[in-house]
Structure formats: structure tokens, C-alpha cells
Design a protein around this motif. Structure first.
Motif, short mmCIF file in Angstrom:
data_model
loop_
_atom_site.label_atom_id
_atom_site.label_comp_id
_atom_site.label_asym_id
_atom_site.label_seq_id
_atom_site.Cartn_x
_atom_site.Cartn_y
_atom_site.Cartn_z
N TRP A 74 -14.53 140.99 41.30
CA TRP A 74 -14.21 141.68 40.05
C TRP A 74 -15.11 142.87 39.80
CZ3 TRP A 74 -17.70 142.02 36.06
CH2 TRP A 74 -18.79 141.15 36.10
N ALA A 121 -14.01 146.79 40.60
CA ALA A 121 -13.05 147.58 39.82
C ALA A 121 -13.74 148.81 39.22
CB ALA A 121 -12.45 146.74 38.71
N PHE A 162 -5.85 144.03 39.09
CA PHE A 162 -6.08 142.59 39.05
C PHE A 162 -5.30 141.88 40.16
CE2 PHE A 162 -5.35 138.26 37.62
CZ PHE A 162 -6.65 137.87 37.37
N GLN A 189 -7.17 142.38 43.33
CA GLN A 189 -8.36 141.54 43.35
C GLN A 189 -8.00 140.08 43.63
OE1 GLN A 189 -10.40 142.15 39.64
NE2 GLN A 189 -11.47 143.95 40.42
N THR A 190 -6.86 139.65 43.13
CA THR A 190 -6.41 138.29 43.39
C THR A 190 -6.17 138.08 44.89
OG1 THR A 190 -5.41 138.15 41.20
CG2 THR A 190 -4.62 136.59 42.85
N ARG A 197 -9.61 137.89 46.55
CA ARG A 197 -10.22 136.58 46.29
C ARG A 197 -9.57 135.50 47.13
NH1 ARG A 197 -9.85 137.05 40.01
NH2 ARG A 197 -11.54 138.52 39.65
N GLU A 241 -10.53 130.55 41.45
CA GLU A 241 -10.72 131.99 41.65
C GLU A 241 -9.45 132.81 41.52
OE1 GLU A 241 -13.39 133.75 41.79
OE2 GLU A 241 -14.80 132.08 41.89
N ASN A 243 -11.11 134.96 34.41
CA ASN A 243 -10.89 135.94 35.48
C ASN A 243 -10.35 137.26 34.96
OD1 ASN A 243 -11.85 134.16 37.40
ND2 ASN A 243 -9.82 133.41 37.93
N THR A 244 -9.40 137.20 34.05
CA THR A 244 -8.86 138.45 33.51
C THR A 244 -9.89 139.17 32.65
OG1 THR A 244 -7.83 137.23 31.68
CG2 THR A 244 -6.44 137.72 33.59
N MET A 260 -13.19 139.18 33.05
CA MET A 260 -14.19 139.84 33.90
C MET A 260 -13.65 141.15 34.46
SD MET A 260 -16.31 136.80 35.79
CE MET A 260 -14.99 136.31 36.85
N THR A 261 -12.41 141.15 34.91
CA THR A 261 -11.81 142.39 35.43
C THR A 261 -11.62 143.40 34.31
OG1 THR A 261 -10.71 141.19 37.21
CG2 THR A 261 -9.84 143.36 36.66
#
Length: 169
Positions: free
Chosen positions: A66, A69, A89, A92-93, A96, A135, A142-143, A145-146
Motif C-alpha cells: 500500500w 501508491a 487498489f 495493489q490487490t 498482494r 491481505e 486495506n482500503t 491504508m491505500t
């Protein structure tokens, strides 16, 4: 400005996460029974520790994604900010997922080249699947942090809000 890595909707990201966790779990269960289950000898302690450490390393690397970004330009239209944020996002998924799956693939390899049956799959698979689900699921954590990275220059991506379930009236 971050690259629009994927053109995805929040529902597609959720579906992707569910599919990946389900397919990985199904694959591990299938391989476990195909390779003799727990009939073989338990692997040596060093091998079990190494497999769990690999899962930990994958989790550590996935946790750092994260931070990659780049902040969104606050002068962009709100729709463009949102579209870019969901695309970042989604990208990033996928990254991860790769970090979480690598230790699991190593466990599959270990299972095939040793005579310990399905034990390596259990040793790495149980914590590995938990880490994978933690993760890649688009949770509030998670959302957020991004979104913190994307909105750090004053943009309002509405990333977190786009993943919150809307109550049915």
C-alpha cells in the motif's frame, strides 16, 4: 499521479478476492488428498519453520504494497480520482496476491519433491490462506491504508466509501 493499473469496480475487486481465496483453498485441499494426506511422516522441524517463515515474509511484503501508491492530483475531477483510486487498489490487490501466493507455491513444490505427503501443504497452507484472505480482501483496513496514501496531497478519492456495503432499504 498513479497509473490507472486496472479498470475495475469495487464489486469486481471483491469477486476477484473471493475467487482467489476459494481457488487456492480448493487447490490445496485437492492436492492434500491426492498426495496422501497425512499418511506420511511429519517433516523435520527446520522444514516446518522454513515454510512458516516464508509465509511471514510474504505477509511482510504484502503489507508494504500500500505504500507504493503515489498521491492523486487534487485538481482531477472527482470521478477521475475515484476511478484511479479503485484502479490503483485493484493493482495493489494483485501484487498482494502474488506476495501471498509465492510461499504457497513453494510449499507445493516442497510437497512434490519430498516424501512428507501433504504435510507441507498443511504447514504453509493454513497460515498462508489466512494471510491471503487478510491481505487481499478489500476490508476497511486495506482500503483505508491505500486511501491514506492516495489522498495525502488533498485529493478525495472516496475509495473507502466505494467499498462500504450500502444497506438495502
Amino acid at each position: 499521479m498513479p497509473r490507472d493499473e486496472f479498470d475495475a469496480s469495487p464489486a469486481e475487486v471483491r469477486s476477484f478476492a473471493l475467487l482467489q481465496v476459494g481457488l487456492t483453498a480448493g487447490f490445496f485441499v485437492l492436492l492434500f488428498f491426492m498426495l496422501g494426506g497425512s499418511d506420511a511422516d511429519y517433516p523435520p522441524t527446520w522444514m516446518a519453520v522454513a515454510l512458516v517463515v516464508l509465509v511471514g515474509v510474504g505477509a511482510f511484503l504484502a503489507e508494504r504494497v500500500w505504500m507504493s501508491a503515489a498521491p492523486l492530483d487534487p485538481d482531477l475531477a472527482p470521478a477521475d480520482q475515484h476511478r484511479l483510486a479503485v484502479g490503483v487498489f485493484a493493482g495493489q490487490t494483485v501484487r498482494r496476491l502474488a506476495f501471498c501466493e509465492a510461499p504457497l507455491l513453494i510449499a507445493v513444490l516442497v510437497t512434490f519433491v519430498t516424501d512428507h505427503g501433504g504435510w507441507p501443504l498443511v504447514i504453509a497452507g493454513v497460515p498462508g490462506l489466512l494471510v491471503l484472505a487478510w491481505e487481499i480482501w478489500p476490508s476497511l483496513r486495506n482500503t483505508s491504508m491505500t486511501a491514506a496514501m492516495l489522498d495525502s496531497r488533498g485529493a478525495d478519492s472516496q475509495l473507502v466509501e466505494s467499498f462500504i456495503e450500502r444497506p438495502v432499504a
